[in-house]
Scaffold this motif. Sequence first.
Motif, short mmCIF file in Angstrom:
data_model
loop_
_atom_site.label_atom_id
_atom_site.label_comp_id
_atom_site.label_asym_id
_atom_site.label_seq_id
_atom_site.Cartn_x
_atom_site.Cartn_y
_atom_site.Cartn_z
N LYS A 1 0.82 -1.22 0.00
CA LYS A 1 0.00 0.00 0.00
C LYS A 1 0.85 1.26 0.00
O LYS A 1 0.56 2.22 -0.71
N ARG A 2 1.90 1.28 0.83
CA ARG A 2 2.75 2.47 0.90
C ARG A 2 3.47 2.68 -0.44
O ARG A 2 3.62 3.81 -0.90
N ALA A 3 3.92 1.60 -1.05
CA ALA A 3 4.62 1.70 -2.34
C ALA A 3 3.67 2.23 -3.42
O ALA A 3 4.05 3.06 -4.24
N ARG A 4 2.42 1.76 -3.42
CA ARG A 4 1.44 2.23 -4.41
C ARG A 4 1.10 3.71 -4.19
O ARG A 4 0.94 4.46 -5.15
N ALA A 5 1.02 4.13 -2.93
CA ALA A 5 0.76 5.54 -2.64
C ALA A 5 1.93 6.39 -3.11
O ALA A 5 1.74 7.47 -3.69
N HIS A 6 3.15 5.89 -2.87
CA HIS A 6 4.34 6.61 -3.33
C HIS A 6 4.38 6.64 -4.86
O HIS A 6 4.80 7.63 -5.45
N TRP A 7 3.92 5.59 -5.51
CA TRP A 7 3.83 5.52 -6.97
C TRP A 7 2.95 6.66 -7.48
O TRP A 7 3.35 7.41 -8.38
N ARG A 8 1.74 6.79 -6.92
CA ARG A 8 0.81 7.82 -7.38
C ARG A 8 1.40 9.22 -7.21
O ARG A 8 1.33 10.06 -8.11
N LYS A 9 2.00 9.46 -6.05
CA LYS A 9 2.60 10.78 -5.77
C LYS A 9 3.75 11.07 -6.72
O LYS A 9 3.86 12.16 -7.29
N THR A 10 4.62 10.09 -6.93
CA THR A 10 5.81 10.30 -7.76
C THR A 10 5.44 10.44 -9.24
O THR A 10 5.99 11.28 -9.94
N VAL A 11 4.50 9.61 -9.71
CA VAL A 11 4.07 9.71 -11.11
C VAL A 11 3.50 11.09 -11.38
O VAL A 11 3.80 11.71 -12.40
N LYS A 12 2.68 11.58 -10.46
CA LYS A 12 2.09 12.92 -10.63
C LYS A 12 3.19 13.98 -10.74
O LYS A 12 3.17 14.81 -11.66
N SER A 13 4.16 13.92 -9.85
CA SER A 13 5.25 14.91 -9.86
C SER A 13 6.09 14.82 -11.13
O SER A 13 6.43 15.83 -11.74
N LEU A 14 6.44 13.59 -11.52
CA LEU A 14 7.29 13.42 -12.70
C LEU A 14 6.57 13.76 -14.00
O LEU A 14 7.18 14.24 -14.95
N MET A 15 5.26 13.53 -14.05
CA MET A 15 4.49 13.90 -15.25
C MET A 15 4.40 15.42 -15.37
O MET A 15 4.42 15.95 -16.47
N GLU A 16 4.31 16.11 -14.23
CA GLU A 16 4.23 17.57 -14.26
C GLU A 16 5.50 18.19 -14.85
O GLU A 16 5.42 19.20 -15.55
N ILE A 17 6.65 17.59 -14.55
CA ILE A 17 7.89 18.16 -15.09
C ILE A 17 8.30 17.50 -16.40
O ILE A 17 9.27 17.92 -17.02
N GLY A 18 7.57 16.47 -16.83
CA GLY A 18 7.79 15.89 -18.15
C GLY A 18 9.01 15.00 -18.28
O GLY A 18 9.62 14.96 -19.34
N VAL A 19 9.35 14.24 -17.25
CA VAL A 19 10.53 13.37 -17.35
C VAL A 19 10.17 11.89 -17.28
O VAL A 19 11.04 11.06 -17.16
N LEU A 20 8.90 11.57 -17.39
CA LEU A 20 8.48 10.19 -17.24
C LEU A 20 7.96 9.65 -18.57
O LEU A 20 7.22 10.33 -19.28
N ALA A 21 8.36 8.43 -18.90
CA ALA A 21 7.87 7.76 -20.11
C ALA A 21 7.22 6.45 -19.70
O ALA A 21 7.49 5.92 -18.61
N ALA A 22 6.38 5.91 -20.55
CA ALA A 22 5.67 4.66 -20.25
C ALA A 22 6.64 3.52 -19.97
O ALA A 22 6.37 2.64 -19.16
N ILE A 23 7.78 3.55 -20.59
CA ILE A 23 8.78 2.49 -20.44
C ILE A 23 9.46 2.51 -19.06
O ILE A 23 10.11 1.55 -18.66
N ASP A 24 9.29 3.58 -18.31
CA ASP A 24 9.93 3.73 -17.00
C ASP A 24 9.18 3.07 -15.86
O ASP A 24 9.59 3.18 -14.71
N GLY A 25 8.08 2.39 -16.14
CA GLY A 25 7.22 1.84 -15.10
C GLY A 25 7.91 0.92 -14.12
O GLY A 25 7.75 1.05 -12.91
#
Length: 161
Positions: free
Chosen positions: A49-73
């Motif tokens: 659960k903690r890892a999934r919560a951290h996933w949601r928070k981090t994905v949101k932050s990284l998408m805002e700055i544009g450094v995340l790609a689908a391959i980085d999952g």
Amino acid sequence: MGKRGPKPKPTAMLKLSGSKWVNETRSGRDKEPAVEAAMPKCPTWLKDKRARAHWRKTVKSLMEIGVLAAIDGDALARLCMTYSRYIDAQAELDVSGEVCLNNKGVPTRSPWSRVVESLAAQLLKLETEFGLTPSSRTRVHATEPKKLRDEARAVKESYFA
């Protein structure tokens, strides 16, 4: 044995710095893959659960700055798992303390201290890869999300039409 020398700069960074190696065919940059910014899907094996919560928070932050790609999952999932394990190990260390007694009654360093130290080092390496530390953020290049590129292209085409 690992590769020698510093990690290569991404082509986008070289272009920004005005490097002569961007257009050199012998540099091997012509084979560098182009990756589009996109939101990766959370892997099914990431159950904590903690890892999934951290996933949601981090994905949101990284998408805002544009450094995340689908391959980085998967790499991001490893970061989130390591984060969760780090928090658990730190909680155990807080309970047991930095020093414990061995079977002979001699004070020694707690095993949890070593676990926390190891997880912190792993976490720092993963965070650096994604630009989640202040110094690494200066070395990460952002890719424009496809939606923004399409909108920019439409505005450009309508302006020059």
